[in-house]
Write an enzyme that holds these catalytic residues in place. Sequence first.
Site, PDB file in Angstrom:
ATOM      1  N   ASP A   1       9.234  12.603  19.475  1.00 52.77           N
ATOM      2  CA  ASP A   1      10.704  12.620  19.494  1.00 52.77           C
ATOM      3  C   ASP A   1      11.159  14.049  19.231  1.00 52.77           C
ATOM      4  OD1 ASP A   1      13.554  11.961  18.930  1.00 52.77           O
ATOM      5  OD2 ASP A   1      12.786   9.911  18.884  1.00 52.77           O
TER       6      ASP A   1
ATOM      7  N   LYS B   1      -1.312   9.992  34.609  1.00 55.93           N
ATOM      8  CA  LYS B   1      -2.291  10.195  35.697  1.00 55.93           C
ATOM      9  C   LYS B   1      -3.550  10.880  35.151  1.00 55.93           C
ATOM     10  CE  LYS B   1      -2.448  12.923  39.954  1.00 55.93           C
ATOM     11  NZ  LYS B   1      -2.307  14.354  39.647  1.00 55.93           N
TER      12      LYS B   1
ATOM     13  N   THR C   1      18.829  12.581  19.029  1.00 55.18           N
ATOM     14  CA  THR C   1      19.581  11.376  18.659  1.00 55.18           C
ATOM     15  C   THR C   1      18.731  10.437  17.796  1.00 55.18           C
ATOM     16  OG1 THR C   1      18.950  10.273  20.720  1.00 55.18           O
ATOM     17  CG2 THR C   1      21.052  11.441  20.713  1.00 55.18           C
TER      18      THR C   1
ATOM     19  N   LYS D   1      18.320   7.782  35.410  1.00 58.32           N
ATOM     20  CA  LYS D   1      17.504   6.567  35.323  1.00 58.32           C
ATOM     21  C   LYS D   1      17.102   6.076  36.715  1.00 58.32           C
ATOM     22  CE  LYS D   1      17.301   5.797  30.816  1.00 58.32           C
ATOM     23  NZ  LYS D   1      16.035   5.646  30.068  1.00 58.32           N
TER      24      LYS D   1
ATOM     25  N   TYR E   1      23.554   9.789  33.257  1.00 55.97           N
ATOM     26  CA  TYR E   1      22.604   8.796  32.735  1.00 55.97           C
ATOM     27  C   TYR E   1      22.120   7.897  33.875  1.00 55.97           C
ATOM     28  CZ  TYR E   1      20.844   5.070  29.615  1.00 55.97           C
ATOM     29  OH  TYR E   1      20.069   4.143  28.956  1.00 55.97           O
TER      30      TYR E   1
ATOM     31  N   SER F   1      15.588   9.206  25.525  1.00 60.00           N
ATOM     32  CA  SER F   1      16.830   9.482  26.269  1.00 60.00           C
ATOM     33  C   SER F   1      18.019   9.159  25.376  1.00 60.00           C
ATOM     34  CB  SER F   1      16.946   8.611  27.533  1.00 60.00           C
ATOM     35  OG  SER F   1      18.196   8.871  28.179  1.00 60.00           O
TER      36      SER F   1
END
Length: 327
Positions: free
Chosen positions: A32, A106, A36, A150, A146, A76
């Site tokens: 993180d 990957k 937020t 997304k 946003y 996010s």
Amino acid sequence: MKRVLITGAAGFLGSHLCDRFVKEGCHVIAMDNLITGDMKNIEHLMPLENFEFQHHDVSNHIHVPGDLDYILHFASPASPIDYLKIPIQTLKVGSLGVHNCLGLAKAKGARMLIASTSEIYGDPLVHPQTEEYWGNVNPVGPRGVYDEAKRFQEAMTMAYHTYHGVETRIARIFNTYGPRMRLNDGRVLPAFIGQALRGEDLTVFGDGSQTRSFCYVGDLVEGLFRLLKSDYAQPVNIGNPDEISISDFAEEIISLTGTDQKVIYKDLPVDDPKQRQPDITKAKGILDWQPTVSRAEGLKITYEYFKSLTEEELHKKDHKSFDSYIK
Ligand code: UDP
């Protein structure tokens, strides 16, 4: 022991996922940047041997030593107020952030689940929303940063799946609530409960006829867990179809909290979706999942959490690390 990377781990959903995967006996690497998120949400996990925290912004190159079995991309900003304040970071974490996570998946041969959202349906013209609906999004409106991030995130995830053969899962998450929501992130539930606790009037935007369908966080985490374990790579709606208008919701909060405050009406924000309700036929069929916690039960638990906050937390205008970030 399975090794799991959770981005946005100090946030509302991320921290509940950390709890779940620790409980499942996994080694959790929590990441993180704390824009937020709040360390308070995961501090109880910090002493554990199978839990580690990396303070890092996933929009920059990610380095994780050792094997990884799963990556859950939950970093996010996720409330309209947040992404109005930090629009560029919102776009970056949904684009550069997901690209970095997919590259890592990957390289490690890990399975990756992304947190997509009902916002990809925009202000929907189809009701309830099925996964087949492509949405009605304004790319240049305030929510565009946003919604489009997304949508891009889903496209990028699908490309890594089809082109690189990465195992991917896409959860379209509808409005979710529960303990550890940020009191002042502007979302309707913490806004109403915070107002009730502070003795302020409840602010309903517009005429309150717009609808939402609220899912308790415990139910959501179970749905996400099942989706990760499934072999289904197409998007799946995860949410509670129990729909309610915002004005009725305000009345529910008034009777839950016993406040003697009244409802006041304010302008409806631009592009605020008029109705939202998930069609969860897919989740029921593929994951054998549906919500089990009623709004009455979930709200009671959530109210107890908000009541346990200190006076200082209750009156704080916004999250500390967030305030210091935006200067
Ligand atoms: N809302 C409201 N009062 C508030 C905060 C939000 O009436 O103090 C409304 C908002 O306009 C929207 C609904 O509640 O119609 C849900 O808002 P939220 O920000 O929680 O989530 P989203 O719009 O992303 O679903």
